[in-house]
Design a protein around this motif. Structure first.
Motif, PDB file in Angstrom:
ATOM      1  N   PRO A   8       1.032  -1.122   0.096  1.00 20.83           N
ATOM      2  CA  PRO A   8       0.149   0.071  -0.095  1.00 20.83           C
ATOM      3  C   PRO A   8       0.893   1.416   0.080  1.00 20.83           C
ATOM      4  CG  PRO A   8      -0.134  -1.040   2.144  1.00 20.83           C
ATOM      5  CD  PRO A   8       0.848  -1.812   1.158  1.00 20.83           C
ATOM      6  N   GLY A   9       1.507   1.381  -1.221  1.00 25.04           N
ATOM      7  CA  GLY A   9       2.444   2.612  -1.181  1.00 25.04           C
ATOM      8  C   GLY A   9       1.690   3.795  -1.699  1.00 25.04           C
ATOM      9  N   LEU A  10       2.332   4.466  -2.603  1.00 22.65           N
ATOM     10  CA  LEU A  10       1.759   5.826  -3.332  1.00 22.65           C
ATOM     11  C   LEU A  10       0.509   5.576  -4.250  1.00 22.65           C
ATOM     12  CD1 LEU A  10       4.744   8.059  -4.128  1.00 22.65           C
ATOM     13  CD2 LEU A  10       3.013   8.553  -2.131  1.00 22.65           C
ATOM     14  N   MET A  11       0.831   4.234  -4.971  1.00 23.86           N
ATOM     15  CA  MET A  11      -0.232   3.754  -5.772  1.00 23.86           C
ATOM     16  C   MET A  11      -1.200   2.842  -5.072  1.00 23.86           C
ATOM     17  SD  MET A  11       0.388   4.844  -9.108  1.00 23.86           S
ATOM     18  CE  MET A  11      -0.259   3.540 -10.044  1.00 23.86           C
ATOM     19  N   GLY A  12      -0.484   2.143  -4.168  1.00 24.03           N
ATOM     20  CA  GLY A  12      -1.481   0.819  -3.836  1.00 24.03           C
ATOM     21  C   GLY A  12      -2.377   1.480  -2.818  1.00 24.03           C
ATOM     22  N   ALA A  13      -2.219   2.457  -1.870  1.00 25.93           N
ATOM     23  CA  ALA A  13      -3.106   2.996  -0.991  1.00 25.93           C
ATOM     24  C   ALA A  13      -4.330   3.446  -1.387  1.00 25.93           C
ATOM     25  CB  ALA A  13      -2.393   4.043  -0.027  1.00 25.93           C
ATOM     26  N   PRO A  14      -4.366   4.128  -2.785  1.00 22.91           N
ATOM     27  CA  PRO A  14      -5.507   4.703  -3.204  1.00 22.91           C
ATOM     28  C   PRO A  14      -6.543   3.489  -3.906  1.00 22.91           C
ATOM     29  CG  PRO A  14      -3.789   5.638  -4.421  1.00 22.91           C
ATOM     30  CD  PRO A  14      -3.229   4.952  -3.164  1.00 22.91           C
ATOM     31  N   MET A  15      -5.485   2.622  -4.427  1.00 23.16           N
ATOM     32  CA  MET A  15      -6.197   1.486  -5.069  1.00 23.16           C
ATOM     33  C   MET A  15      -6.989   0.566  -4.094  1.00 23.16           C
ATOM     34  SD  MET A  15      -3.044   0.316  -7.453  1.00 23.16           S
ATOM     35  CE  MET A  15      -3.629  -1.169  -8.219  1.00 23.16           C
ATOM     36  N   ILE A  16      -6.393   0.638  -2.696  1.00 24.91           N
ATOM     37  CA  ILE A  16      -7.119  -0.361  -1.732  1.00 24.91           C
ATOM     38  C   ILE A  16      -8.420   0.524  -1.445  1.00 24.91           C
ATOM     39  CG2 ILE A  16      -6.881  -0.622   0.755  1.00 24.91           C
ATOM     40  CD1 ILE A  16      -3.946  -1.471   0.010  1.00 24.91           C
ATOM     41  N   ARG A  17      -8.281   1.952  -1.259  1.00 21.80           N
ATOM     42  CA  ARG A  17      -9.519   2.489  -0.819  1.00 21.80           C
ATOM     43  C   ARG A  17     -10.445   2.425  -1.746  1.00 21.80           C
ATOM     44  NH1 ARG A  17      -5.154   6.379   1.084  1.00 21.80           N
ATOM     45  NH2 ARG A  17      -5.370   6.370   3.149  1.00 21.80           N
ATOM     46  N   HIS A  18     -10.310   2.273  -3.145  1.00 18.76           N
ATOM     47  CA  HIS A  18     -11.392   2.264  -3.859  1.00 18.76           C
ATOM     48  C   HIS A  18     -12.115   0.640  -3.954  1.00 18.76           C
ATOM     49  CE1 HIS A  18     -11.019   5.836  -6.191  1.00 18.76           C
ATOM     50  NE2 HIS A  18      -9.576   5.543  -6.490  1.00 18.76           N
ATOM     51  N   LEU A  19     -11.174  -0.273  -3.553  1.00 20.58           N
ATOM     52  CA  LEU A  19     -11.646  -1.827  -3.345  1.00 20.58           C
ATOM     53  C   LEU A  19     -12.605  -1.641  -2.171  1.00 20.58           C
ATOM     54  CD1 LEU A  19      -8.213  -3.752  -3.691  1.00 20.58           C
ATOM     55  CD2 LEU A  19     -10.533  -3.626  -5.360  1.00 20.58           C
ATOM     56  N   LEU A  20     -12.244  -0.864  -0.937  1.00 22.40           N
ATOM     57  CA  LEU A  20     -13.203  -0.579   0.255  1.00 22.40           C
ATOM     58  C   LEU A  20     -14.462  -0.012   0.032  1.00 22.40           C
ATOM     59  CD1 LEU A  20     -10.257   0.168   2.854  1.00 22.40           C
ATOM     60  CD2 LEU A  20     -11.358  -2.171   2.697  1.00 22.40           C
ATOM     61  N   ASN A  21     -14.101   0.802  -0.933  1.00 23.42           N
ATOM     62  CA  ASN A  21     -15.374   1.700  -1.335  1.00 23.42           C
ATOM     63  C   ASN A  21     -16.449   0.950  -1.990  1.00 23.42           C
ATOM     64  OD1 ASN A  21     -14.776   3.878   0.235  1.00 23.42           O
ATOM     65  ND2 ASN A  21     -13.696   4.948  -1.461  1.00 23.42           N
ATOM     66  N   ALA A  22     -15.859  -0.146  -2.822  1.00 26.19           N
ATOM     67  CA  ALA A  22     -16.711  -0.854  -3.824  1.00 26.19           C
ATOM     68  C   ALA A  22     -17.314  -2.071  -2.926  1.00 26.19           C
ATOM     69  CB  ALA A  22     -15.754  -1.308  -4.765  1.00 26.19           C
ATOM     70  N   GLY A  23     -16.925  -2.164  -1.845  1.00 16.97           N
ATOM     71  CA  GLY A  23     -17.624  -3.171  -0.852  1.00 16.97           C
ATOM     72  C   GLY A  23     -16.941  -4.448  -0.602  1.00 16.97           C
ATOM     73  N   HIS A  24     -15.522  -4.626  -1.015  1.00 13.83           N
ATOM     74  CA  HIS A  24     -14.796  -5.803  -0.836  1.00 13.83           C
ATOM     75  C   HIS A  24     -14.008  -5.570   0.614  1.00 13.83           C
ATOM     76  CE1 HIS A  24     -15.040  -6.655  -4.959  1.00 13.83           C
ATOM     77  NE2 HIS A  24     -14.641  -5.475  -5.558  1.00 13.83           N
ATOM     78  N   SER A  25     -13.836  -6.708   1.090  1.00 20.83           N
ATOM     79  CA  SER A  25     -13.005  -6.790   2.174  1.00 20.83           C
ATOM     80  C   SER A  25     -11.716  -7.043   1.934  1.00 20.83           C
ATOM     81  CB  SER A  25     -13.497  -8.101   3.220  1.00 20.83           C
ATOM     82  OG  SER A  25     -14.866  -7.973   3.601  1.00 20.83           O
ATOM     83  N   VAL A  26     -10.539  -6.322   2.638  1.00 20.04           N
ATOM     84  CA  VAL A  26      -9.526  -6.311   2.038  1.00 20.04           C
ATOM     85  C   VAL A  26      -8.318  -6.333   3.495  1.00 20.04           C
ATOM     86  CG1 VAL A  26      -7.613  -5.086   0.844  1.00 20.04           C
ATOM     87  CG2 VAL A  26      -9.998  -4.558   0.439  1.00 20.04           C
ATOM     88  N   TRP A  27      -7.489  -7.325   3.093  1.00 14.91           N
ATOM     89  CA  TRP A  27      -6.488  -7.450   4.291  1.00 14.91           C
ATOM     90  C   TRP A  27      -5.084  -6.940   3.777  1.00 14.91           C
ATOM     91  CZ3 TRP A  27     -10.918 -10.273   3.947  1.00 14.91           C
ATOM     92  CH2 TRP A  27     -11.515 -10.651   5.327  1.00 14.91           C
ATOM     93  N   VAL A  28      -4.237  -6.292   4.399  1.00 14.07           N
ATOM     94  CA  VAL A  28      -3.438  -5.612   3.914  1.00 14.07           C
ATOM     95  C   VAL A  28      -1.719  -5.895   4.586  1.00 14.07           C
ATOM     96  CG1 VAL A  28      -2.426  -3.279   3.335  1.00 14.07           C
ATOM     97  CG2 VAL A  28      -4.604  -3.508   3.331  1.00 14.07           C
ATOM     98  N   TRP A  29      -0.809  -6.090   3.886  1.00 19.36           N
ATOM     99  CA  TRP A  29       0.428  -6.157   4.523  1.00 19.36           C
ATOM    100  C   TRP A  29       1.310  -5.185   3.593  1.00 19.36           C
ATOM    101  CZ3 TRP A  29       4.878  -7.553   1.939  1.00 19.36           C
ATOM    102  CH2 TRP A  29       6.035  -7.472   2.783  1.00 19.36           C
ATOM    103  N   ASN A  30       2.047  -4.810   4.442  1.00 21.93           N
ATOM    104  CA  ASN A  30       3.359  -4.006   3.847  1.00 21.93           C
ATOM    105  C   ASN A  30       4.719  -4.120   4.786  1.00 21.93           C
ATOM    106  OD1 ASN A  30       4.109  -1.902   1.799  1.00 21.93           O
ATOM    107  ND2 ASN A  30       4.727  -0.772   3.447  1.00 21.93           N
ATOM    108  N   ARG A  31       5.713  -4.004   3.977  1.00 24.05           N
ATOM    109  CA  ARG A  31       6.971  -4.374   4.905  1.00 24.05           C
ATOM    110  C   ARG A  31       7.074  -3.118   5.829  1.00 24.05           C
ATOM    111  NH1 ARG A  31      11.715  -4.702   0.772  1.00 24.05           N
ATOM    112  NH2 ARG A  31      10.520  -6.670   0.544  1.00 24.05           N
ATOM    113  N   THR A  32       6.764  -1.957   5.752  1.00 23.04           N
ATOM    114  CA  THR A  32       6.730  -0.715   6.589  1.00 23.04           C
ATOM    115  C   THR A  32       5.322  -1.066   7.272  1.00 23.04           C
ATOM    116  OG1 THR A  32       8.401   0.391   5.318  1.00 23.04           O
ATOM    117  CG2 THR A  32       6.721   1.574   7.122  1.00 23.04           C
ATOM    118  N   ARG A  33       4.989  -1.450   8.227  1.00 18.08           N
ATOM    119  CA  ARG A  33       3.649  -1.684   8.862  1.00 18.08           C
ATOM    120  C   ARG A  33       2.905  -0.471   8.993  1.00 18.08           C
ATOM    121  NH1 ARG A  33       0.991  -5.811  11.870  1.00 18.08           N
ATOM    122  NH2 ARG A  33      -0.742  -4.892  12.877  1.00 18.08           N
TER     123      ARG A  33
END
Length: 299
Positions: A8-33
């Motif tokens: 969930p970096g500069l690209m990944g974070a907004p992509m995740i937010r779109h997934l959540l807004n679309a109703g998906h459940s999202v589990w997230v991992w990043n090397r920098t917690r």
């Protein structure tokens, strides 16, 4: 769908937010917690390792820095399909790789995943951070047609267009075509800005003067202000471009494609790195072509 997301970096974070807004459940991992934890307020679930995702997610999406990072996340210690993992891949049926990596490595990783019963879609994106934030990314996909059809509704949460380009690796090869065009164009814009300034013309007015003509483009309108003014947010980095154009050169050698322009841009990027500009934004092409003392590189 229940989804996992690594990166969930500069690209990944907004992509995740779109997934959540679309109703998906999202589990997230990043090397920098902390980068993953920042999404908890939006409804994401944070896990400790990539392996933790396979118990929850039907599909795991990757958006990481390079080929080695993909291998580490998927096959490394604690990875999605690491050698220290059980043969069972849990609920995970698909891996969707939005990273930009080498096509040959993609095919190798897909074959290894297939032996564990997991489908692989290589789906690099174009549109940058603004496209990720707006949910308008262009997605070029390689893989099994049925797998892509199953995941396309998910990807469309942040992608305006999903194009199936062929078998596994075709998406990555298409992204290399994209990067060859983008790199050459941004370098060309930098040359034009330098020429205008050397001739005493107001280079900042180039987008206005060329609007509607053949030279008009999103890249012209985006980068001329960044090459002629200060205070703009950086877009990308020369280091990332160098990684991609080096991969373009490897692909050209492997396929026999003739790419002298990409070769020239590759040398330009190596010069930029030698000048200490590797971390600078893409507009710093103009500083490579017209180096000068004084102000820091432009964004």
């Amino acid at each position: 769908m229940d989804l996992g997301f690594c990166g969930p970096g500069l690209m990944g974070a907004p992509m995740i937010r779109h997934l959540l807004n679309a109703g998906h459940s999202v589990w997230v991992w990043n090397r920098t917690r902390a980068k993953a934890q920042a999404l908890a307020a939006d409804g994401a679930h944070v896990v400790d390792t990539p392996r933790d995702l396979v118990a929850h997610a039907q599909a795991v999406l990757l958006c990481v820095s390079d080929t080695q990072a993909v291998e580490d996340v998927v096959f490394g210690l604690g990875g999605l399909l690491g050698e220290d993992a059980a043969d069972d891949a849990g609920r995970m049926r698909w891996i969707v790789d939005h990273s930009s990596i080498a096509p040959a490595a993609t095919r190798e990783y897909a074959a290894r995943a297939a032996r564990r019963g997991v489908g692989w879609i290589d789906a690099p994106v174009s549109g940058g951070v603004p496209g990720a934030q707006a949910g308008t990314l262009a997605v070029m996909a390689g893989g099994n047609a049925a797998d892509i059809a199953a995941l396309e509704p998910v990807i469309r949460a942040y992608g305006a267009r999903v194009t199936h380009m062929g078998d596994v690796g075709a998406g990555q090869m298409t992204k290399l075509c994209n990067q060859a065009i983008v790199c050459a164009t941004v370098a060309g814009v930098a040359e034009a800005v330098g020429l205008a300034q050397a001739a005493g013309i107001d280079a900042a007015r180039l987008p206005e003067a060329l609007a509607g003509g053949w030279a008009d483009s999103v890249l012209l309108r985006t980068f001329v202000p960044r090459m002629t003014e200060t205070g703009h947010e950086p877009i990308g980095s020369l280091k990332t471009f160098q990684k991609d154009i080096d991969t373009v050169a490897d692909a050209a050698q492997a396929t026999g494609a003739v790419m002298p322009v990409a070769g020239a841009v590759q040398q330009l990027l190596r010069l930029g790195a030698a000048m200490g500009l590797a971390e600078a934004g893409l507009a710093a092409f103009v500083d490579i072509l017209r180096p000068r003392a004084g102000p820091a590189p432009r964004a």
